[in-house]
Write a protein that holds these residues in place. Sequence first.
Motif, PDB file in Angstrom:
ATOM      1  N   TYR A 160       1.340   5.826 -11.488  1.00  0.00           N
ATOM      2  CA  TYR A 160       1.210   4.798 -10.242  1.00  0.00           C
ATOM      3  C   TYR A 160       1.911   5.229  -9.080  1.00  0.00           C
ATOM      4  N   LYS A 161       0.990   5.020  -7.993  1.00  0.00           N
ATOM      5  CA  LYS A 161       1.356   5.410  -6.592  1.00  0.00           C
ATOM      6  C   LYS A 161       2.815   5.061  -5.990  1.00  0.00           C
ATOM      7  N   ALA A 162       2.755   3.494  -6.499  1.00  0.00           N
ATOM      8  CA  ALA A 162       4.373   3.044  -5.981  1.00  0.00           C
ATOM      9  C   ALA A 162       5.413   3.407  -6.731  1.00  0.00           C
ATOM     10  N   ASP A 163       5.340   3.626  -8.009  1.00  0.00           N
ATOM     11  CA  ASP A 163       6.531   4.207  -8.578  1.00  0.00           C
ATOM     12  C   ASP A 163       6.762   5.660  -8.092  1.00  0.00           C
ATOM     13  N   VAL A 164       5.627   6.572  -8.125  1.00  0.00           N
ATOM     14  CA  VAL A 164       6.190   7.935  -7.642  1.00  0.00           C
ATOM     15  C   VAL A 164       6.441   8.011  -6.129  1.00  0.00           C
ATOM     16  N   ALA A 165       6.013   7.424  -5.292  1.00  0.00           N
ATOM     17  CA  ALA A 165       6.350   7.210  -3.935  1.00  0.00           C
ATOM     18  C   ALA A 165       7.878   6.617  -3.804  1.00  0.00           C
ATOM     19  N   ALA A 166       8.233   5.674  -4.479  1.00  0.00           N
ATOM     20  CA  ALA A 166       9.648   4.974  -4.467  1.00  0.00           C
ATOM     21  C   ALA A 166      10.598   6.111  -4.935  1.00  0.00           C
ATOM     22  N   LYS A 167      10.171   6.849  -5.968  1.00  0.00           N
ATOM     23  CA  LYS A 167      11.022   7.779  -6.597  1.00  0.00           C
ATOM     24  C   LYS A 167      11.479   9.207  -5.577  1.00  0.00           C
ATOM     25  N   PHE A 168      10.404   9.374  -5.012  1.00  0.00           N
ATOM     26  CA  PHE A 168      10.424  10.665  -4.173  1.00  0.00           C
ATOM     27  C   PHE A 168      11.132  10.349  -2.971  1.00  0.00           C
ATOM     28  N   VAL A 169      10.826   9.279  -2.234  1.00  0.00           N
ATOM     29  CA  VAL A 169      11.716   8.844  -1.214  1.00  0.00           C
ATOM     30  C   VAL A 169      13.252   8.498  -1.328  1.00  0.00           C
ATOM     31  N   GLU A 170      13.514   8.109  -2.527  1.00  0.00           N
ATOM     32  CA  GLU A 170      14.909   7.791  -3.033  1.00  0.00           C
ATOM     33  C   GLU A 170      15.785   8.784  -2.860  1.00  0.00           C
ATOM     34  N   LYS A 171      14.634   9.831  -3.684  1.00  0.00           N
ATOM     35  CA  LYS A 171      15.605  11.170  -3.997  1.00  0.00           C
ATOM     36  C   LYS A 171      15.919  11.783  -2.532  1.00  0.00           C
ATOM     37  N   ARG A 172      14.996  11.861  -1.706  1.00  0.00           N
ATOM     38  CA  ARG A 172      14.986  12.615  -0.690  1.00  0.00           C
ATOM     39  C   ARG A 172      15.964  11.999   0.604  1.00  0.00           C
ATOM     40  N   GLY A 224       0.849  -1.494  -0.076  1.00  0.00           N
ATOM     41  CA  GLY A 224      -0.037  -0.022   0.149  1.00  0.00           C
ATOM     42  C   GLY A 224       0.873   1.293  -0.076  1.00  0.00           C
ATOM     43  N   ALA A 225       0.728   2.077  -1.050  1.00  0.00           N
ATOM     44  CA  ALA A 225       1.358   3.435  -0.891  1.00  0.00           C
ATOM     45  C   ALA A 225       0.307   4.491  -1.078  1.00  0.00           C
ATOM     46  N   GLY A 226      -0.637   4.403  -0.149  1.00  0.00           N
ATOM     47  CA  GLY A 226      -1.619   5.449  -0.073  1.00  0.00           C
ATOM     48  C   GLY A 226      -1.584   6.297   1.224  1.00  0.00           C
ATOM     49  N   GLY A 227      -2.553   6.613   1.823  1.00  0.00           N
ATOM     50  CA  GLY A 227      -2.342   7.501   3.027  1.00  0.00           C
ATOM     51  C   GLY A 227      -1.395   6.959   4.064  1.00  0.00           C
ATOM     52  N   LEU A 228      -1.531   5.758   4.222  1.00  0.00           N
ATOM     53  CA  LEU A 228      -0.725   5.086   5.197  1.00  0.00           C
ATOM     54  C   LEU A 228       0.630   4.810   4.651  1.00  0.00           C
ATOM     55  N   GLY A 229       0.636   4.199   3.514  1.00  0.00           N
ATOM     56  CA  GLY A 229       1.911   3.922   2.611  1.00  0.00           C
ATOM     57  C   GLY A 229       2.837   4.942   2.730  1.00  0.00           C
ATOM     58  N   CYS A 230       2.347   6.212   2.311  1.00  0.00           N
ATOM     59  CA  CYS A 230       3.470   7.376   2.115  1.00  0.00           C
ATOM     60  C   CYS A 230       3.967   7.656   3.622  1.00  0.00           C
ATOM     61  N   GLU A 231       3.161   7.469   4.649  1.00  0.00           N
ATOM     62  CA  GLU A 231       3.831   7.888   6.016  1.00  0.00           C
ATOM     63  C   GLU A 231       4.710   6.616   6.347  1.00  0.00           C
ATOM     64  N   ILE A 232       4.451   5.354   6.284  1.00  0.00           N
ATOM     65  CA  ILE A 232       5.339   4.166   6.335  1.00  0.00           C
ATOM     66  C   ILE A 232       6.657   4.337   5.609  1.00  0.00           C
ATOM     67  N   LEU A 233       6.589   4.571   4.192  1.00  0.00           N
ATOM     68  CA  LEU A 233       7.708   4.688   3.388  1.00  0.00           C
ATOM     69  C   LEU A 233       8.648   5.735   3.908  1.00  0.00           C
ATOM     70  N   LYS A 234       8.165   6.808   4.284  1.00  0.00           N
ATOM     71  CA  LYS A 234       8.862   7.905   4.799  1.00  0.00           C
ATOM     72  C   LYS A 234       9.515   7.714   6.204  1.00  0.00           C
ATOM     73  N   ASN A 235       8.638   6.895   6.991  1.00  0.00           N
ATOM     74  CA  ASN A 235       9.261   6.639   8.424  1.00  0.00           C
ATOM     75  C   ASN A 235      10.304   5.643   8.212  1.00  0.00           C
ATOM     76  N   LEU A 236      10.090   4.523   7.485  1.00  0.00           N
ATOM     77  CA  LEU A 236      11.194   3.492   7.414  1.00  0.00           C
ATOM     78  C   LEU A 236      12.430   4.069   6.801  1.00  0.00           C
ATOM     79  N   ALA A 237      12.226   4.662   5.765  1.00  0.00           N
ATOM     80  CA  ALA A 237      13.592   5.301   5.130  1.00  0.00           C
ATOM     81  C   ALA A 237      14.247   6.143   6.297  1.00  0.00           C
ATOM     82  N   LEU A 238      13.459   6.712   6.998  1.00  0.00           N
ATOM     83  CA  LEU A 238      14.193   7.721   7.881  1.00  0.00           C
ATOM     84  C   LEU A 238      14.455   6.877   9.057  1.00  0.00           C
ATOM     85  N   SER A 239      14.306   5.756   9.388  1.00  0.00           N
ATOM     86  CA  SER A 239      14.741   4.909  10.531  1.00  0.00           C
ATOM     87  C   SER A 239      15.749   3.989  10.393  1.00  0.00           C
TER      88      SER A 239
END
Lengths: 182, 437
Positions: free
Chosen positions: B104-116, B57-72
């Motif tokens: 696609y959410k998964a694509d955009v979310a992955a690129k954003f977090v990788e860049k950040r 899931g890369a929606g409301g929760l997924g965006c938060e989760i991806l960001k949190n995991l990457a920053l942890s």
Amino acid sequence: MLKIWSMKQKQQQDEAATAGSKKKKVTAAQLRVQKDLADLSLGSTMKLSFPNPDDIMNFNFTIEPDEGIYKGGKFLFDFKINQNFPHEPPKVKCTQTLYHPNIDIEGNVCLNVLREDWKPVLNLNAVMVGLQFLFLEPNASDPLNKEAAEDLKINREGFKRNVRAAMGGGTVKGRTYDRVLK
Amino acid sequence: MAEVLESSQPIGSMDSRAKWKYLDNILTRTGPFTDEDFPCGEGAIESLSRAKVLVIGAGGLGCEILKNLALSGFQDIHVIDMDTIDVSNLNRQFLFRHADVGKYKADVAAKFVEKRVKGVKITPYCGKIQDKDEEYYMQFSLIVCGLDSIEARRWINATLVSMFDDTDSDSLKPLIDGGTEGFKGQARVILPTITSCIECQLDMHAPRAAVPLCTLATIPRQPQHCIEWAHIIAWEEERKDITLDTDDSEHITWLFQKALKRAQEFNIAGVTYSMTQGVVKNIIPAIASTNAIIAASSCNEAFKIATGGSNPFLGTPGADNYMMYTGDDSIYTYTFEHEKKPDCPVCGNLARPLKVDQRFTLEEFLDGLAERPESQLKKPSIRTEGKSLYYQSPPSLEEQTRPNLFKKLNELVEEGEEVVITDPAIPGQFKYKLRFS
């Protein structure tokens, strides 16, 4: 205590395990339907038939009431159960045009356990017995076919005559109904 | 806002572990609650950076989760989502911008977090979780779900439970499930086959509130009743041959006009286009901060599990495994142990390999099972995923499946295929993977 942190990569996959792993497994919904089918106790007035016996999630259901206003009829329903069962109720439609206060012309059925009162602890037997009950005791206070409900409320004898006419394939208040006599 | 974020220095541009200073404080020290086997220091740091985690899931929760995991400190993250970005997502799914609508959410979310977050690798898959097999799920150390569908949760749960092999500790995949609805949410940890699973906990999901069909048909009281009437009754009557597509604005407009007209007949105010969309698509108001709370809790558990006992985590066998959060009536959280159901259809009885003579008929096979002391079946019904092998009831199905009794097992079942047997005499079920001899 679990040693979940042991992250060593597994070098060799157990071939036997992967050989079977791609095969589909019986789903929880299928399993529940299988149990519900075993628990049916329907008597002689209700029957199920399976157009595709391998697919137990879709079947036809027949009620032949042996008493009440609808006695002598044969009523057909279509059951569709999805993978969210029993979290969601089965979808049930009548496949005939009936003159019935709780069943509309499209075959939608107003039965509490099919919508607002569905709970996962209920089973298919409860739904089927509920459907039969609608034919034994049609209920004017939960109308889907408003005309039929009014008819039942105001003049029970007249309603009975109209039901008999409709079941014979006759016309009631300008609408022709399906012949559903056995 | 977007410009500010993107022009700021990406985290990780410093070429050292200095950026993880505070994380390392946790990983290189023990505290009163750390497990005695906690690989304090290098070991913990390495297990975190090597952990491969899957986010579903890369929606409301997924965006938060991806960001949190990457920053942890997680560095190898995979993400699955089948959806594309809708303009209505942008208020809370903060990894997406207006220009991303339709992608696609998964694509955009992955690129954003990788860049950040420098140094993190995010591998997206745009599709359904059901597209992937056990071999795919086997590669991960743990799985974090941010889903809105019960069906998807049940599927991944059943998959992870059936993957478990008690001779292989790597086959145990902790599942961390976050979920929100308005101001309410839950975070739970499942250790497949060890602790209570999603199927055991199915009754924790409130069924969707439904209005009696006759209320919709005869005496609507609320604008939502008029919309449901248009959705369930009017569409079937007038547009039966067209499959309703809730993403088609023409379809929603048609329902909206119907509902509006009906509302006027009954003197009900309040039917709007967006309410129509909400009722028909069963949109539950999502609150960004509830997502943030639940995602934070889920990711903290993921962190504790992946670092190997830095602190006790939700789901430790015999301890609490479910945290519920309620924010609509004051604020309340409660953490408890949801117990495993012994007759759970998913984790109650795992598929066991069973050696059988492939020349046995189904009848001989069932008779043989009946004699086994563990099963003692009286009226068994048996199926595979695709085939009804034999059913005792109802009579029509018994008749249709009876010929199978006289067929040989290898005509009915493939080598290694799972069969499930139920019997009214036993509460659970038996699952076997047949091995022919």
